[in-house]
Design an enzyme around this catalytic site. Structure first.
Site, mmCIF file in Angstrom:
data_model
loop_
_atom_site.group_PDB
_atom_site.id
_atom_site.type_symbol
_atom_site.label_atom_id
_atom_site.label_comp_id
_atom_site.label_asym_id
_atom_site.label_seq_id
_atom_site.Cartn_x
_atom_site.Cartn_y
_atom_site.Cartn_z
ATOM 1 N N ASP A 1 -6.880 -15.446 89.047
ATOM 2 C CA ASP A 1 -7.957 -14.233 88.290
ATOM 3 C C ASP A 1 -7.195 -13.386 89.140
ATOM 4 O OD1 ASP A 1 -8.839 -12.596 86.586
ATOM 5 O OD2 ASP A 1 -9.878 -14.117 86.201
ATOM 6 N N ASP A 19 -5.298 -8.030 84.329
ATOM 7 C CA ASP A 19 -6.027 -9.035 84.064
ATOM 8 C C ASP A 19 -6.174 -9.572 82.124
ATOM 9 O OD1 ASP A 19 -8.942 -10.287 84.957
ATOM 10 O OD2 ASP A 19 -10.027 -8.187 84.565
ATOM 11 N N GLU A 64 -13.454 -14.965 78.603
ATOM 12 C CA GLU A 64 -14.051 -14.650 80.078
ATOM 13 C C GLU A 64 -15.068 -13.270 80.799
ATOM 14 O OE1 GLU A 64 -13.487 -13.251 84.620
ATOM 15 O OE2 GLU A 64 -12.966 -12.780 82.718
ATOM 16 N N HIS A 76 -9.073 -3.083 84.516
ATOM 17 C CA HIS A 76 -10.261 -2.724 83.783
ATOM 18 C C HIS A 76 -10.097 -1.186 83.515
ATOM 19 C CE1 HIS A 76 -13.818 -6.250 83.522
ATOM 20 N NE2 HIS A 76 -12.016 -6.441 84.466
#
Length: 332
Positions: A220, A167, A197, A306
């Site tokens: 994305d 990501d 972003e 994440h």
């Protein structure tokens, strides 16, 4: 499907350390790659890289953000532990004992005040241990405002990729590979590699204002609904490119959705439909630029977003590459 060219590029992109607002390590790399492909390349004031191939047709903008989540040093306490803030969305319950690397090369481990280990701690209860004996030594190693990212190496095995920063270096890789595959297109093509972003969809907004496209597609990552007892979602690893219908930031334009689906079906590209209930993408910022832009998105299914160990399938990456390359050549 496994492409060594795609994997080598993705490895190089993910190994760059580039948190929000500090994207130079990856933007320099992307700029060089785009110039090698013959695109006219520029950058705006926020650092977004814009690669242009002129055409006489409608103006199409494709976007992928370059930044990754990270942490920023707030201060060193008297015992030499670095207190920090978030750069992007951090899941605090998953941070303890994670290794981070500051942009100056200093490596540390995130710790938690002992009574917080079994809780969902506040950031104020966490710290970074760099092995300093006291505040003075810590401040020689890390200054207030220094940023760090997760320390997570790239590996590929059996068609599965695991790395930090998929990501959204995976999205950047998809655009660069698609740019290479485009043979002829009447469309006026803009490929934007945007900044910031993760801290508010910022770079895509200013870049879209500069380009003011007729249509836009963001690339994305997205969550999946295929792990044990996860929130239900109709996206899975190996299901192909995910064509976004909506997320919290946007209701995708029907024309763009139809173009993407048509291109996938006519070219035999595996795809799935995506509704992401939690989170937003650059699509939302682009759609609200100026008087509005017809915008949609293509997403790569990724597990453990994440984290230092984001996981994706190479076949899905290649499906995204083929879909973007195909839609670039569509008559809009």
């Amino acid at each position: 499907m496994r492409s060594d060219k795609t994997l080598n590029l993705l490895k190089k992109l993910t190994e760059a350390d580039a948190p929000s607002g500090r994207e130079c390590a990856v933007s320099d790399m992307i700029r060089a790659e785009a110039e090698k492909l013959g695109f006219e390349v520029s950058a705006d004031a926020l650092g977004s890289v814009i690669a242009h191939r002129q055409g006489n047709g409608p103006k199409l903008m494709f976007d992928a953000h370059m930044d990754e989540i990270g942490v920023i040093a707030s201060y060193a306490d008297e015992n030499g532990f670095i207190r920090f803030g978030a750069v992007g969305g951090l899941y605090t319950r998953e941070l303890a004992k994670r290794r981070v690397r500051f942009l100056n090369g200093t490596v540390g481990v995130i710790g938690s005040e002992e009574e917080e280990f079994n809780k969902d701690p506040k950031l104020s209860k966490l710290y970074i241990d760099i092995g300093a004996k006291d505040k003075a030594e810590a401040e020689k190693m890390v200054k207030t405002g220094d940023m760090a990212v997760f320390d997570g190496s790239f590996c590929e095995s059996g068609g599965t990729v695991i790395s930090k920063a998929l990501d959204n270096r995976a999205g950047c890789c998809v655009l660069l590979r698609a740019m290479e595959l485009i043979e002829e297109s009447e469309n006026d093509l803009y490929f934007v590699f945007s900044t910031q972003e993760e801290v508010g969809l910022r770079g895509a907004k200013t870049a879209a204002f500069s380009v003011m496209p007729d249509y836009a597609v963001a690339v994305d990552v997205t969550d999946t609904g295929d792990t044990p007892e996860c929130p239900p979602m109709d996206v899975k690893l190996g299901g192909g490119a995910a064509i976004k219908i909506m997320d919290r930031s946007v209701m995708c334009d029907e024309t763009v959705i139809e173009k993407l689906i048509d291109a996938a079906e006519r070219n035999g590209i595996k795809y799935q439909r995506e509704i992401m209930a939690d989170g937003g993408t650059d699509t939302g910022a682009i759609a609200l630029t100026g008087a509005g832009v017809r915008a949609g998105a293509v997403s790569l299914p990724v597990r453990y977003i994440h984290s230092p160990s984001e996981l994706a399938k190479t076949e899905d990456i290649e499906a995204c590459v083929k879909l973007i390359a195909a839609v670039c050549c569509e008559k809009w």
